[in-house]
Design a protein around this motif. Sequence first.
Motif, short mmCIF file in Angstrom:
data_model
loop_
_atom_site.label_atom_id
_atom_site.label_comp_id
_atom_site.label_asym_id
_atom_site.label_seq_id
_atom_site.Cartn_x
_atom_site.Cartn_y
_atom_site.Cartn_z
N THR A 36 -2.09 -3.89 10.04
CA THR A 36 -2.05 -5.11 10.46
C THR A 36 -0.89 -4.81 11.55
O THR A 36 -0.35 -3.64 11.91
CB THR A 36 -1.47 -6.13 9.63
N TYR A 40 1.25 -1.60 7.09
CA TYR A 40 -0.23 -1.50 6.70
C TYR A 40 -0.26 -2.36 5.39
O TYR A 40 0.54 -2.73 4.60
CB TYR A 40 -0.38 -0.07 6.33
N ASN A 65 4.92 -11.19 -8.78
CA ASN A 65 4.99 -10.98 -7.38
C ASN A 65 3.75 -11.25 -6.70
O ASN A 65 3.15 -10.48 -6.39
CB ASN A 65 5.73 -9.54 -7.03
N PRO A 66 3.76 -12.49 -5.90
CA PRO A 66 2.53 -12.85 -5.42
C PRO A 66 1.91 -12.17 -4.24
O PRO A 66 2.94 -11.64 -3.57
CB PRO A 66 2.68 -14.40 -5.20
N LEU A 118 1.74 -18.67 -9.51
CA LEU A 118 2.45 -19.72 -8.85
C LEU A 118 0.94 -20.79 -8.31
O LEU A 118 -0.29 -20.36 -8.27
CB LEU A 118 2.88 -19.29 -7.77
N PRO A 145 -0.88 -6.84 -0.11
CA PRO A 145 0.70 -6.87 0.19
C PRO A 145 0.77 -5.58 0.77
O PRO A 145 -0.25 -4.83 1.42
CB PRO A 145 1.00 -6.38 -1.40
N LYS A 231 13.35 -17.62 -3.38
CA LYS A 231 12.41 -18.58 -3.36
C LYS A 231 10.88 -17.69 -3.52
O LYS A 231 10.02 -17.94 -4.25
CB LYS A 231 12.08 -19.61 -2.59
#
Length: 351
Positions: A36, A40, A65-66, A118, A145, A231
Amino acid sequence: MIDTKIYKIDPNNMDTNLLDEAAKILKEGGLVAFATETVYGLGADASNKEASNKIYKAKGRPSDNPLIVHISKKEDVQKIAYVSHKDAKALMDKFWPGPMTLILKKKDIIPFDTTGGLDTVAVRMPDHKVALELIKRSGCFVAAPSANTSGRPSPTKAAHVIEDMTGRVDAIVDSGDVNIGIESTIIDLTVETPMILRPGFITNDMIKEIIDDVITDPALLDNSKGEFVPKAPGMKYKHYAPKADLTMFKGDIKKVIDKINVLAFEAKEQGKKVGIIATSETKDAYECGEVLVIGDRIDEKSIAANIYSVLRDFDLKEVDVIYSETFYSRGLGEAIMNRLTKAAGYKVEEV
Ligand code: TXA
Ligand code: MG
């Protein structure tokens, strides 16, 4: 071990057959790493929970960890999230495609496996031709991610992804070096006043030009004592860390150089291999150690672009300690110093 295919796809002359092959892997629930404009990413179909779970496994990432979901058209955001915040449209119009991630209430199509449990989802439209075309051709919303092993510096070159992900993913799309070099700015829109959860290329000042107000998660400002819980779940982990112990020095640049020279000499005397993070303006002032140039002090973009590759290069050189200069921490400098101080485990000494 998965047999990892490497597809070389030039953004300026895209091979559509290769793009279709990579897109097919995503559609069928496989893992594809791709460039991106920021770093990467390691992509999978965001609506397929088995596919999302493969990402966590490949990275060794904690399951709370979203992931960020990537889209190729602005209007797709409505399919995966509720876009009700008054500032959402202005931000998307100005910064998408681009290095901005918005946190919104999720719709059911995105499983909790993708969002770390979440009820919100992180959404971004990247500004990279190959990424956009790959997402479009896959017909998926793509969870991605950064494509590093969890805890290692984010990948900014295909070689970094190949190093971390070979045997763990179905394909790696090599589109050369990324442009920006640090991850997107994350803005929470589930609260009344938009809140920056991770600083990035899009700065506080740039955001304030578009909307009335934006605040920063207090956990990012001074959290050396760890009293605030960030957050964005990912911001609490010791990220971006090189293998060696990194310390940064703050103050008048001449004094910083003197201090680093003294410490580097002492460490060398003790038989340690020393790394120094310098800039093009200062590199010749260092007297010993492996000196790597992170960029030009006068050009913050050049520093952002090289942070992660310099940290990875020091891993390859197997240095024992790293000493670094610090940088101005406003504007893009805020994101630079955020990443570097985390890499240093908050060890920043005044000289
Ligand atoms: O530039 C980027 O954002 C890159 C490229 C590949 O797009 N992606 C990236 O993803 O940096 P990752 O997974 O390395 O970082 C995602 C961050 C983590 O800190 C995570 O905790 C946070 O986003 N995040 C994701 N979903 C969230 C949510 N629903 N609420 C709060 N934070 C969230
Ligand atoms: Mg990451």
